[in-house]
Design an enzyme around this catalytic site. Sequence first.
Site, PDB file in Angstrom:
ATOM      1  N   PHE A  15       0.837  -1.195   0.000  1.00  0.00           N
ATOM      2  CA  PHE A  15       0.000   0.000   0.000  1.00  0.00           C
ATOM      3  C   PHE A  15       0.873   1.246   0.000  1.00  0.00           C
ATOM      4  CE2 PHE A  15      -1.818  -3.385   2.620  1.00  0.00           C
ATOM      5  CZ  PHE A  15      -2.986  -3.669   1.922  1.00  0.00           C
ATOM      6  N   GLY A  41       5.695  -1.707  10.200  1.00  0.00           N
ATOM      7  CA  GLY A  41       4.782  -2.159   9.151  1.00  0.00           C
ATOM      8  C   GLY A  41       5.548  -2.566   7.904  1.00  0.00           C
ATOM      9  N   ASP A  66       7.633  -5.831  12.142  1.00  0.00           N
ATOM     10  CA  ASP A  66       6.263  -6.284  11.825  1.00  0.00           C
ATOM     11  C   ASP A  66       5.984  -7.591  12.547  1.00  0.00           C
ATOM     12  OD1 ASP A  66       3.780  -7.125  10.501  1.00  0.00           O
ATOM     13  OD2 ASP A  66       4.305  -5.634   8.999  1.00  0.00           O
ATOM     14  N   GLY A  70      -0.414  -9.673   9.976  1.00  0.00           N
ATOM     15  CA  GLY A  70      -1.415  -8.774   9.393  1.00  0.00           C
ATOM     16  C   GLY A  70      -2.162  -7.973  10.441  1.00  0.00           C
ATOM     17  N   SER A 119       5.601  -3.898  17.582  1.00  0.00           N
ATOM     18  CA  SER A 119       6.259  -2.594  17.552  1.00  0.00           C
ATOM     19  C   SER A 119       6.406  -2.021  18.962  1.00  0.00           C
ATOM     20  CB  SER A 119       5.407  -1.663  16.677  1.00  0.00           C
ATOM     21  OG  SER A 119       5.755  -0.338  16.892  1.00  0.00           O
ATOM     22  N   ASP A 136       3.819   3.028   9.907  1.00  0.00           N
ATOM     23  CA  ASP A 136       2.837   2.490   8.958  1.00  0.00           C
ATOM     24  C   ASP A 136       2.358   1.125   9.459  1.00  0.00           C
ATOM     25  OD1 ASP A 136       1.277   2.500   6.669  1.00  0.00           O
ATOM     26  OD2 ASP A 136       2.846   1.681   5.389  1.00  0.00           O
ATOM     27  N   HIS A 139      -3.390   0.659  12.479  1.00  0.00           N
ATOM     28  CA  HIS A 139      -4.029   1.939  12.180  1.00  0.00           C
ATOM     29  C   HIS A 139      -5.170   2.272  13.139  1.00  0.00           C
ATOM     30  CE1 HIS A 139      -1.343   2.244   8.978  1.00  0.00           C
ATOM     31  NE2 HIS A 139      -2.119   2.719   8.028  1.00  0.00           N
ATOM     32  N   HIS A 164       2.397   7.425   7.415  1.00  0.00           N
ATOM     33  CA  HIS A 164       1.624   7.087   6.214  1.00  0.00           C
ATOM     34  C   HIS A 164       0.133   7.043   6.510  1.00  0.00           C
ATOM     35  CE1 HIS A 164       0.708   4.497   2.524  1.00  0.00           C
ATOM     36  NE2 HIS A 164       1.156   5.665   2.103  1.00  0.00           N
TER      37      HIS A 164
HETATM   38  N1  SAH Z   1       4.493  -0.433   4.743  1.00  0.00           N
HETATM   39  C1  SAH Z   1       3.728  -1.473   4.057  1.00  0.00           C
HETATM   40  C2  SAH Z   1       2.301  -1.623   4.554  1.00  0.00           C
HETATM   41  C3  SAH Z   1       2.156  -1.923   6.035  1.00  0.00           C
HETATM   42  S1  SAH Z   1       0.563  -2.611   6.415  1.00  0.00           S
HETATM   43  C4  SAH Z   1       3.794  -1.246   2.550  1.00  0.00           C
HETATM   44  O1  SAH Z   1       4.649  -0.496   2.085  1.00  0.00           O
HETATM   45  O2  SAH Z   1       3.021  -1.832   1.811  1.00  0.00           O
HETATM   46  C5  SAH Z   1       0.598  -2.601   8.166  1.00  0.00           C
HETATM   47  C6  SAH Z   1       1.458  -3.676   8.806  1.00  0.00           C
HETATM   48  O3  SAH Z   1       1.563  -3.365  10.191  1.00  0.00           O
HETATM   49  C7  SAH Z   1       0.911  -5.112   8.743  1.00  0.00           C
HETATM   50  O4  SAH Z   1       1.815  -5.945   8.068  1.00  0.00           O
HETATM   51  C8  SAH Z   1       0.757  -5.541  10.207  1.00  0.00           C
HETATM   52  O5  SAH Z   1       1.161  -6.886  10.465  1.00  0.00           O
HETATM   53  C9  SAH Z   1       1.683  -4.566  10.918  1.00  0.00           C
HETATM   54  N2  SAH Z   1       1.325  -4.316  12.308  1.00  0.00           N
HETATM   55  C10 SAH Z   1       0.107  -3.971  12.799  1.00  0.00           C
HETATM   56  N3  SAH Z   1       0.169  -3.803  14.124  1.00  0.00           N
HETATM   57  C11 SAH Z   1       1.451  -4.044  14.499  1.00  0.00           C
HETATM   58  C12 SAH Z   1       2.141  -4.047  15.743  1.00  0.00           C
HETATM   59  N4  SAH Z   1       1.529  -3.738  16.883  1.00  0.00           N
HETATM   60  N5  SAH Z   1       3.442  -4.363  15.752  1.00  0.00           N
HETATM   61  C13 SAH Z   1       4.103  -4.678  14.598  1.00  0.00           C
HETATM   62  N6  SAH Z   1       3.491  -4.682  13.395  1.00  0.00           N
HETATM   63  C14 SAH Z   1       2.186  -4.383  13.341  1.00  0.00           C
HETATM   64 MG    MG Z   2       0.131   2.571   4.837  1.00  0.00          MG
END
Ligand code: SAH
Ligand code: MG
Length: 206
Positions: A15, A41, A66, A70, A119, A136, A139, A164
């Site tokens: 994304f 992310g 990450d 997901g 994270s 990222d 959300h 992002h």
């Molecule tokens: N940067 C990516 C998109 C990230 S999508 C791109 O360029 O396409 C968001 C990601 O955040 C997902 O893979 C999800 O597993 C991760 N995520 C969500 N909550 C998280 C957390 N608490 N700790 C680590 N990763 C997390």
């Molecule tokens: Mg994003």
Amino acid sequence: MDIKQLQVAEDAIGFLYPEEGSALYRAGLDAARVGPLLEIGGYCGKSAVYLGAAAAAAGAILYSVDLHTGSEEHQPGEEFFDPRLIDPASGRVNTLPHFLDTIHRADLDPAVVPLVGSSQDFALLWSEPLGLVFIDGGHSEEAAHADLEGWEPHIAPGGLLAIHDVFVDEREGGQAPRHVYERARGGGLFVDHGSVRTLRILKKRQ
Ligand code: SAH
Ligand code: MG
């Protein structure tokens, strides 16, 4: 960043608009002079190719955090579910093989360090000052604010904070990243350093 890396980034599941990716690459090149880069992310490696290529060009490192299971919106039945990401053995979302494959195809294995876990957990044990943090990850309001609180102290003076999915219009997307951006900008520690589509970049004062 060479043409092959650009192609790998554009082909990767993820994304990020190409122009957001280019802005991340330029920010990464600048910031790598201040310290290592870190993204929250990693997903399937799209943003990691842009930031990892910047790190490699500058002789630095990208840490990519990450859980690789997901976010809520990536689960079966949810808006951004992608059936290609189901691991046949477990039946669950697993983006790690896709992430590793993307990084390998971009020849970035030496420059990108995957950190598999939460994270918020990594933020608690972190100690190295960073040149750039790209938020990222999750959300939800809770996750996005926890990422700012956890990682902002690790950004070195003169380093960058990129966020992002900042949607000005709530009909286009969730508002948590926008709230986090406004909070960071309003706190007095950061000044605006550019924006492309839904990407916002802030620079930490010296
Ligand atoms: N940067 C990516 C998109 C990230 S999508 C791109 O360029 O396409 C968001 C990601 O955040 C997902 O893979 C999800 O597993 C991760 N995520 C969500 N909550 C998280 C957390 N608490 N700790 C680590 N990763 C997390
Ligand atoms: Mg994003």
